[in-house]
Write a protein that holds these residues in place. Structure first.
Motif, short mmCIF file in Angstrom:
data_model
loop_
_atom_site.label_atom_id
_atom_site.label_comp_id
_atom_site.label_asym_id
_atom_site.label_seq_id
_atom_site.Cartn_x
_atom_site.Cartn_y
_atom_site.Cartn_z
N TYR A 9 -8.26 -0.63 5.45
CA TYR A 9 -8.48 0.78 5.81
C TYR A 9 -9.46 0.96 6.97
CZ TYR A 9 -5.81 2.17 1.71
OH TYR A 9 -4.80 2.37 0.81
N GLY A 10 -9.79 -0.12 7.65
CA GLY A 10 -10.68 -0.02 8.82
C GLY A 10 -12.13 0.18 8.44
N GLY A 11 -12.47 -0.13 7.17
CA GLY A 11 -13.84 0.05 6.72
C GLY A 11 -14.63 -1.25 6.73
N THR A 12 -15.86 -1.16 6.24
CA THR A 12 -16.73 -2.34 6.15
C THR A 12 -17.37 -2.36 4.78
OG1 THR A 12 -18.63 -1.13 7.04
CG2 THR A 12 -17.25 -2.32 8.61
N ARG A 66 -9.33 13.52 7.79
CA ARG A 66 -9.00 14.76 7.07
C ARG A 66 -7.48 14.95 7.00
NH1 ARG A 66 -13.28 17.96 6.07
NH2 ARG A 66 -15.20 17.53 7.22
N THR A 67 -7.00 15.49 5.86
CA THR A 67 -5.55 15.73 5.70
C THR A 67 -5.16 17.03 6.35
OG1 THR A 67 -5.98 16.82 3.59
CG2 THR A 67 -5.56 14.47 3.54
N SER A 83 -11.06 14.10 1.40
CA SER A 83 -9.77 13.54 1.00
C SER A 83 -9.33 12.54 2.04
CB SER A 83 -8.72 14.65 0.86
OG SER A 83 -9.04 15.52 -0.21
N LEU A 84 -8.79 11.41 1.57
CA LEU A 84 -8.35 10.36 2.47
C LEU A 84 -6.85 10.11 2.30
CD1 LEU A 84 -11.17 7.70 1.91
CD2 LEU A 84 -11.05 9.41 3.71
N MET A 85 -6.20 9.68 3.37
CA MET A 85 -4.83 9.20 3.27
C MET A 85 -4.91 7.72 2.94
SD MET A 85 -2.64 11.56 3.61
CE MET A 85 -1.18 10.58 3.87
N ALA A 86 -4.61 7.38 1.68
CA ALA A 86 -4.78 6.01 1.23
C ALA A 86 -3.97 5.78 -0.04
CB ALA A 86 -6.26 5.72 0.99
N ASP A 87 -4.06 4.57 -0.53
CA ASP A 87 -3.42 4.19 -1.79
C ASP A 87 -4.45 4.41 -2.89
OD1 ASP A 87 -2.46 2.77 -4.06
OD2 ASP A 87 -1.15 1.59 -2.75
N TYR A 122 0.86 -1.18 0.00
CA TYR A 122 0.00 0.00 0.00
C TYR A 122 0.90 1.23 0.00
CZ TYR A 122 -3.91 -3.02 1.29
OH TYR A 122 -4.86 -4.00 1.29
N VAL A 123 0.49 2.24 -0.78
CA VAL A 123 1.19 3.52 -0.82
C VAL A 123 0.30 4.55 -0.11
CG1 VAL A 123 2.09 5.35 -2.29
CG2 VAL A 123 2.36 2.96 -2.98
#
Length: 853
Positions: A828-831, A852-853, A737-741, A701-702
């Motif tokens: 990502y802790g989601g469902t 939030r970023t 905006s999310l911190m994710a790949d 994951y980036v």
């Protein structure tokens, strides 16, 4: 010249002349406005009223000139107002006793009333028919309190009885509201009753009520009042007649009667002629806890025992209809304790001189103790018979010679024999004993007769109607006299058919349990809390422990669980404790020698031993080894396939350029088709590689800032171009905006949209709904396609799983996409959840925590 005649104007001089003229007119003259208030009265009018001009001006005619007030004048005033035509009326003044001739003329904004005094011989025909007028002479001859009121309740006429009792003059009452007279106003309750009754009567209703009036100090009267409306020729309410009858003595007599009734030790009640209960003595109200209002009518029935209500109602209705006496026994509930006691209820009618029923007087006498004594006597007389008939066994009594003396109904129903049959033949019952049990029965019975010992024997008895045999336990005990001689044998036959069946079922169940416990495939263990207290040989062999280890308490399933499986194991134990059963799950055991054994574990809580659980264990090492080999193959295959695919893609690109340079465009479609197939294979290989990495825990994951709205628009446009057969509708926005790949998130929603298109071939659109809250971002992808059966929804996120439906099998795929999607969302802790119904489509919902970023 103008022909118009000059208009005469009223000058001060002419006004004075007019007033002088009015003052000299014969008779009294009143001018009243629309509200019947006096605005002018000449000198003669003042003479009739006996009051100055200042005293009468501004007052209503009925109050300013009480000497003139009568029903006839009131009706004439009302008629002149309605018709606006002159009228006249003649009547005798109730005060002066002189004959009055009154002329009425309408004026602008009121009436002019001219009164002439005369004699009866001088009167002319009055506009109001004589039979519709009521004079004071008619009222004074009556002992009742009678008056005539306007529809508003103002007194027009009143007889002498209430005036004399209250010691007031007629002039103090006439023209005033009756409710403001001294005898009504002294009691606010009675005053409210009167006002409400006048209001109802003015609407055309005849009103009856009872009230207490205070005539003067020390003099109160209880009146039964009736107000009757009278209508004119146009059916309007012309006036009201109020009549009051003094019922003070009757009320006093009723009070004395109630005092007498309250002194009676019984519960006393009184009903109306129609049988509806009217009043109850204090003892009745104290016992039942009901007020008179609550018990009136049929309200008293709520105190009856539910089983007595129908019977008591029928008996009471019969008494009321026939007029005869009433007597019945019933149970009444005590209001404080809720206890029911037996009472004897009696009632007799009280009749008038003509024989008609005026009231019913009834009493309820407590007979609870009498009923108890009767019941005890009955029980003592029939104790043996009642016991024999009520016990669930067959009961019989035999004499020492073996002849039957008595059997209960249950015995007779089962065998079909009567007392006459059995009292003459000591062996008649043998025909109902199973042939295989007859010899044993005779031996045991003869031994009991010879020795006097207890008889006990299990035998099969035939049911006379069906011919079916059932198992019974037969017992008999001797009853002896003082000398020890046997007088009778008391015996019972207890049905033990179910017990026998249970014993047989238990025996068979025990055999099955033994087979299961001796299984060489399934490991079985019993646990109390964390300790293994019993286990079969297969379980011991799996774990490497001995029977000695088990007996000495060295087997603890918590200690046998590796750390990485501890959380899942504790979660399974919680499930077992709450649901009494456990869905099988995979884990590993640490064996006695320290090695780890993959197993599949299930379990249940024992119904009659909630602290003890039984576990079922299957050796899972072979399947785990097979899965590992499969994962290794997938990992190897996906890596090995990537290099030739990369080379193929490179060569097709070079070939595409060479054909373009040579102008051979005709081969371009075939080359494009080749590139499409290469891309499909590449995607499958990439998914295989992702699955391999997920299984190994090495999926990369980036971390970067991802504009989720922009990413979803880009994915939607791409899928729309790839699948032009469907419209992709996007509703809402997340503005997050999310911190994710970015690529991994794109992989999630590309897969969901592509699946939605693939599995809804007949639909025209696919919808994507976006929403956000303070904590989460929600993306819903909905199609209108094939749908997923309820029992298969939880499996679609498993690796390589596909729904076994012919229509869905025709759609290409290996069942890896949703597995990868679920793993990414979980990372990502989601469902991710799905709602679906076969034939109506599916809705996949992804919820991601908002950062939030």
């Amino acid at each position: 010249m103008s022909n118009t005649k000059p208009t005469k104007r009223l000058t001060p001089a002419s006004s004075e002349t007019l007033l002088t003229l009015l003052e000299t007119l014969p008779g009294a003259l009143f001018v009243v406005d629309d509200a019947a208030k006096i605005v002018y009265a000449n000198a003669s009018a003042q003479t009739i009223t006996g009051a100055t001009r200042e005293d009468v001006l501004g007052k209503p005619l009925w109050r300013g000139a009480p000497q003139l007030v009568s029903t006839a004048l009131y009706q004439a005033v009302q008629q002149t107002r309605q018709t606006q035509a002159p009228s006249e009326v003649e009547y005798v003044s109730p005060v002066t006793r002189t004959w009055l001739h009154v002329q009425l003329s309408p004026t602008v904004g009121g009436l002019m009333v001219q009164v002439h005094q005369g004699r009866a011989a001088a009167r002319r025909e009055a506009p109001v028919p004589q039979d519709e007028r009521l004079s004071i002479e008619d009222l004074n001859g009556l002992f009742s309190r009678i008056g005539v009121l306007t529809p508003e309740g103002i007194v027009l006429e009143i007889n002498e009885v209430p005036l004399a009792e209250a010691r007031v003059r007629r002039e103090e009452v006439i023209g005033y509201p009756l409710a403001e007279t001294r005898w009504w106003s002294c009691s606010p309750t009675s005053q409210e009753q009167l006002c409400a009754a006048i209001a109802r009567a003015s609407r055309g209703e005849t009103v009856r009520f009872e009230a207490v009036v205070h005539l003067r100090e020390g003099l109160d009267r209880h009146l039964e009042v009736v107000i009757t409306p009278h209508r004119d020729a146009d059916h309007h309410i012309a006036y009201l007649i109020i009549a009051g009858i003094d019922i003070t003595e009757r009320k006093r007599a009723e009070a004395e009667l109630h005092a007498l009734i309250d002194a009676i030790p019984q519960l006393v009640w009184i009903t109306r002629p129609d049988g509806s209960h009217d009043s109850f003595n204090q003892r009745w109200r104290d016992y039942t806890g009901l007020s008179t209002a609550e018990a009136q009518g049929e309200g008293w029935m709520q105190c009856l025992h539910p089983e007595d209500r129908s019977r008591v109602r029928s008996a009471w209705q019969h008494a009321v209809q026939t007029g005869g006496g009433y007597e019945t026994e019933l149970r009444l509930r005590q209001g404080t304790t809720g206890e029911y006691r037996w009472f004897l209820a009696r009632a007799m009618p009280a009749r008038g001189e003509t024989g008609q029923i005026l009231k019913w007087f009834g009493t309820s006498t407590d007979i609870e103790e009498q009923k108890r004594v009767e019941q005890q006597l009955k029980e003592s007389q029939e104790s043996l018979r009642v016991l024999a008939e009520t016990v669930p066994q067959q009961v019989w009594v035999r004499r020492p010679d073996g002849l039957y003396e008595y059997t209960n109904q249950r015995w007779r129903d089962y065998t079909g024999l009567t007392l006459e049959h059995i009292q003459n033949d000591r062996r008649v019952h043998l025909q109902f004993i199973h042939p295989d049990d007859q010899d044993g029965h005779l031996v045991h019975m003869q031994h009991a007769l010879d020795t006097g010992a207890m008889f006990e024997y299990e035998q099969r008895l035939k049911q006379c109607q069906t011919g079916e045999y059932r198992w019974f336990l037969s017992r008999a005990m001797p009853m002896r006299d003082e000398a020890g001689q046997i007088l009778k044998w008391f015996g019972t036959n207890t049905d033990i058919e179910e017990q026998k069946r249970t014993e047989e079922a238990l025996r068979q169940s025990q055999e099955r349990v033994n087979v299961l416990m001796n299984s060489s495939i399934i490991g079985i263990f019993f646990a109390e809390d964390e300790q293994v207290v019993e286990a079969n040989e297969t379980y011991l062999r799996m774990t490497g422990y001995s029977r000695e280890d088990l007996c000495e308490g060295r087997m603890n399933w918590l200690h046998m669980t590796p750390p990485e499986y501890l959380a899942r194991t504790l979660e399974a134990q919680q499930e077992l404790a709450t649901q009494q059963s456990l869905t099988p799950y995979e884990k590993e055991y640490v064996c006695k020698d320290g090695s780890c054994l993959p197993v599949l574990v299930g379990g249940v809580i024992l119904e009659h031993h909630p602290l003890q659980a039984i576990g079922f264990v299957l050796d899972n090492s072979a399947r785990k080894e097979l899965e590992q080999r499969k994962d290794d193959f997938i990992s190897m295959a996906s890596h090995e396939l990537r290099n030739p695919l990369t080379a193929l893609k490179l060569h097709t690109t070079l070939l595409h350029r060479q054909l373009a340079k040579q102008g051979l465009q005709g081969s371009a479609p075939a080359l494009s088709s080749m590139e499409t197939q290469i891309n499909k294979v590449t995607r499958l290989v990439e998914e295989l590689l992702d699955v391999s990495k997920i299984q190994a825990g090495r999926l990369e994951y980036v971390w970067e800032t991802v504009d989720l709205d922009a990413l979803l628009r880009e994915i939607t446009d791409t899928v729309q171009q790839t699948h032009p057969s469907h419209r992709i509708l996007v509703r809402g926005a997340v503005q997050t905006s999310l911190m994710a790949d970015r690529d991994r998130l794109g992989q999630v929603f590309t897969n969901l949209l592509s699946n939605a298109v693939k599995y809804s071939p007949s639909a025209e659109a696919v919808e994507m709904d976006l929403s956000t809250s303070a904590e989460t971002v929600t993306i819903r992808v909905q199609d209108h396609g094939l749908g997923i059966p309820r029992e298969k929804r939880d499996k679609i996120f498993d690796r390589f799983y596909r729904v076994a439906d012919p229509r869905q099998k025709a759609i290409p795929g290996l069942g890896m996409g949703l597995y990868i999607v679920a793993e990414i969302v979980k990372h990502y802790g989601g469902t991710i959840t799905v709602e679906s119904e076969p034939g109506k489509g599916s809705t996949f919902q992804v919820m991601l925590p908002r950062k939030r970023t």
